[in-house]
Design an enzyme around this catalytic site. Structure first.
Site, mmCIF file in Angstrom:
data_model
loop_
_atom_site.group_PDB
_atom_site.id
_atom_site.type_symbol
_atom_site.label_atom_id
_atom_site.label_comp_id
_atom_site.label_asym_id
_atom_site.label_seq_id
_atom_site.Cartn_x
_atom_site.Cartn_y
_atom_site.Cartn_z
ATOM 1 N N ARG A 166 0.845 -1.192 0.000
ATOM 2 C CA ARG A 166 0.000 0.000 0.000
ATOM 3 C C ARG A 166 0.882 1.244 0.000
ATOM 4 O O ARG A 166 2.089 1.169 0.259
ATOM 5 C CB ARG A 166 -0.934 0.002 1.215
ATOM 6 C CG ARG A 166 -0.250 -0.119 2.542
ATOM 7 C CD ARG A 166 -1.226 -0.531 3.635
ATOM 8 N NE ARG A 166 -0.613 -0.507 4.965
ATOM 9 C CZ ARG A 166 0.155 -1.476 5.456
ATOM 10 N NH1 ARG A 166 0.416 -2.548 4.717
ATOM 11 N NH2 ARG A 166 0.668 -1.373 6.673
ATOM 12 N N ARG B 85 15.329 1.143 -5.935
ATOM 13 C CA ARG B 85 14.400 0.957 -4.831
ATOM 14 C C ARG B 85 15.202 0.658 -3.573
ATOM 15 O O ARG B 85 16.073 -0.224 -3.591
ATOM 16 C CB ARG B 85 13.422 -0.189 -5.108
ATOM 17 C CG ARG B 85 12.237 -0.196 -4.124
ATOM 18 C CD ARG B 85 11.294 -1.353 -4.369
ATOM 19 N NE ARG B 85 11.746 -2.566 -3.716
ATOM 20 C CZ ARG B 85 11.563 -3.801 -4.202
ATOM 21 N NH1 ARG B 85 10.959 -3.969 -5.360
ATOM 22 N NH2 ARG B 85 11.994 -4.850 -3.538
ATOM 23 N N GLU C 100 17.756 -2.298 -4.205
ATOM 24 C CA GLU C 100 17.343 -2.980 -5.430
ATOM 25 C C GLU C 100 17.640 -2.096 -6.642
ATOM 26 O O GLU C 100 16.901 -1.150 -6.927
ATOM 27 C CB GLU C 100 15.851 -3.307 -5.372
ATOM 28 C CG GLU C 100 15.474 -4.268 -4.257
ATOM 29 C CD GLU C 100 15.708 -5.715 -4.643
ATOM 30 O OE1 GLU C 100 16.245 -5.958 -5.741
ATOM 31 O OE2 GLU C 100 15.363 -6.602 -3.849
#
Length: 292
Positions: free
Chosen positions: A219, A248, A265
């Site tokens: 979310r 990320r 990432e």
């Protein structure tokens, strides 16, 4: 078609399974709507002429961690033929999670990590819950959570990884994940794109070789100033100061209540565009700029 950028959206071959990348059709369609010739291709397809593209954008090469040497060799070839995003030196560095040690030495707060290479004695925590996973892994594959003092299952897990040539990493399980989740700060074109939070991936008693939901209950999230600071410090510590098209930074809350880096990432991060559809135009603009 003169002047139309050709962009390869690089993914994996799911075989008989359903493709798991929900971002891919959204991004491909948006790039085509913006005037690009966007083509979805598998990284290991020998028929692909990478020189025919202005940009090869790694998106969901989610089998790379089990074929790391093969994948790195492909990245080298691809980078010689066209522009690869992210750059090949970033791919090579980020493919092995021993980069967490480098970040720690650079002063970036990270989850404390020990590494057990094949041949090393299997030393495991006796007084805290802990996680064992491979340094080359994605989607929680071969990862498991073990209670304090538990050895037998963890030793079998490490020995299996060593037999397959993987180095194991051992980390304390940070229990704040169970209540606060794991935050993912996404950057694109050098700026924060959006952030999300997801639930705990590893549950007690789940075998290391069981299939797991890599991103449960994702979310939207508004990052705190402390989270943004740690994420930016982590990106600044990437060797060589490379130009990162995307990144990320996965953060969790440490025992002192402050954010620490779980993973960085830089190869094939899921962008979660289904949760953040308003980010699609910014991603498209950045990709088109990268394609020149």
């Amino acid at each position: 078609m003169v002047g139309v950028p050709r962009i390869a959206l690089v993914t994996y071959d799911p075989g008989d399974e359903v493709h798991k990348d929900r971002d891919l059709p959204v991004l491909a369609g948006a790039l085509r709507d913006a005037g690009a010739d966007a083509v979805v291709v598998c990284w290991d397809d020998p028929r692909v002429d990478w020189a025919a593209f202005d940009l090869a954008l790694i998106r969901s090469t989610w089998d790379y961690s089990w074929r790391a040497a093969e994948f790195t060799a492909w990245a080298e070839r691809c980078a010689r033929a066209t522009r690869l995003a992210n750059p090949v030196e970033v791919v090579r560095w980020n493919a092995d999670k021993r980069y967490l040690g480098e970040l720690a030495r650079a002063g970036v707060p990270v989850v404390p990590t020990r590494y057990l290479a094949p041949g090393d004695p299997v030393e495991l925590p006796a007084d805290e819950e802990y996680v064992v996973k491979p340094t080359s892994g994605a989607g929680a594959r071969y990862a498991a959570r073990h209670p304090a003092g538990e050895r037998d299952a963890a030793v079998r897990q490490v020995r299996r990884m060593h037999a397959e040539g993987f180095t194991a990493m051992v980390q304390p399980y940070l229990t704040a994940i169970d209540t606060h989740g794991e935050r993912a700060l996404q950057f694109f074109g050098g700026r924060l794109l959006h952030a999300g939070v997801k639930g705990a991936v590893l549950t007690p008693g789940t075998p290391y070789d069981a299939d797991k939901v890599a991103h449960p209950d994702v979310r939207r999230w508004e990052p705190t100033a402390a989270e943004l600071d740690v994420a930016e410090r982590a990106l600044a510590a990437v060797p060589g100061d490379p130009e990162l098209l995307y990144a990320r930074v996965d953060l969790v809350t440490g025992p002192d209540g402050r954010p620490v880096v779980m993973e960085l990432e830089l190869i094939e991060p899921n962008l979660f565009l289904d949760v953040h559809p308003d980010s699609v135009p910014r991603v498209v603009r950045a990709v088109l700029a990268a394609a020149g």
